[in-house]
Design an enzyme around this catalytic site. Sequence first.
Site, PDB file in Angstrom:
ATOM      1  N   LYS A  75       0.699  -0.890   0.300  1.00 50.22           N
ATOM      2  CA  LYS A  75      -0.296  -0.377   0.038  1.00 50.22           C
ATOM      3  C   LYS A  75       0.788   1.254   0.073  1.00 50.22           C
ATOM      4  CE  LYS A  75      -4.087  -2.085   1.967  1.00 50.22           C
ATOM      5  NZ  LYS A  75      -5.570  -1.444   3.343  1.00 50.22           N
ATOM      6  N   ASP A 111      -9.469   3.026   2.099  1.00 48.13           N
ATOM      7  CA  ASP A 111      -9.678   2.614   3.424  1.00 48.13           C
ATOM      8  C   ASP A 111     -10.610   3.910   4.048  1.00 48.13           C
ATOM      9  OD1 ASP A 111      -9.296  -0.244   3.096  1.00 48.13           O
ATOM     10  OD2 ASP A 111      -6.541   0.601   3.248  1.00 48.13           O
TER      11      ASP A 111
END
Length: 285
Positions: A75, A111
């Site tokens: 990420k 997220d």
Amino acid sequence: MAHGHARPILLGLIGSPIAHSASPAMHEAAAEAVGLRAHYQLIDVPGADGAQLRTLLSALAPIGFSGVNVTFPYKERVLPLLDDLSPGARAVGAVNTIVVRDGRLTGHNTDTTGFARALIEAFGPRPEGPVALVGAGGVGKAVAVALAQFEGIEVRLVDADPAKAEAVAAALAGHAAVRVCGSVAAALDGARGVVNGTPVGMLPDRGTPVPAELLRPGMWVADAVYSPLWTPLLVDAARIGARTMTGRELAIHQALDAFALFTGREAPAEAMARAFDRAVTPPAG
């Protein structure tokens, strides 16, 4: 016009290990619900270095991907390899969604938006703080930025690598009260909320990031891990009567936001939730 013969939208997930991912089920079901076809490919690449990641990302557009999700451990590592970042992804310093358009790759972070929405659904519009947040990596950073949106919440950040926690605190300075704690025990002392933003507790790991004796019945406890759905941390929390939120809510909400970015279509929440439940709780027998 019949869309049966249209080429399916090509999506995927880059990370490792990802065999347990519910993303293929969620995105393919969402596409079907809005009259599209999607193929969602798991791209499990353990231990890729920068050069391998660059090669992989540069192949997405020519192969015909509309977008990919990114998970642990990439990420943060994909950031310098993208053409552009959304303000949200830039703020977090991590990307979980890459949109491919006209050969350009743009990084987003759903997220953050997903966790904020999930939290409100689970614990109401004003979740109580202070909040102990374990983990300052890809998910932890997104959660910290999401928590910073709630007025008056103090975030107490703890990470095995204190430098990581310090960097997140510095990035959020002026936007939120973030305190770096030297231990999980210090972070939980007087905390009203607890979030696990680490992979601890994700199968095959059976550990918990928070010793059970530190939990209190008045707390709310959330876990970003959903494999298993009831992590050792959440089992401990439920046992003493604390309010809990499994990783299901974050998984569904980040996928809803990602699907909308990939396709430009409103994602059907019911279809995604059903697909998640089928994928994560296989039929008995």
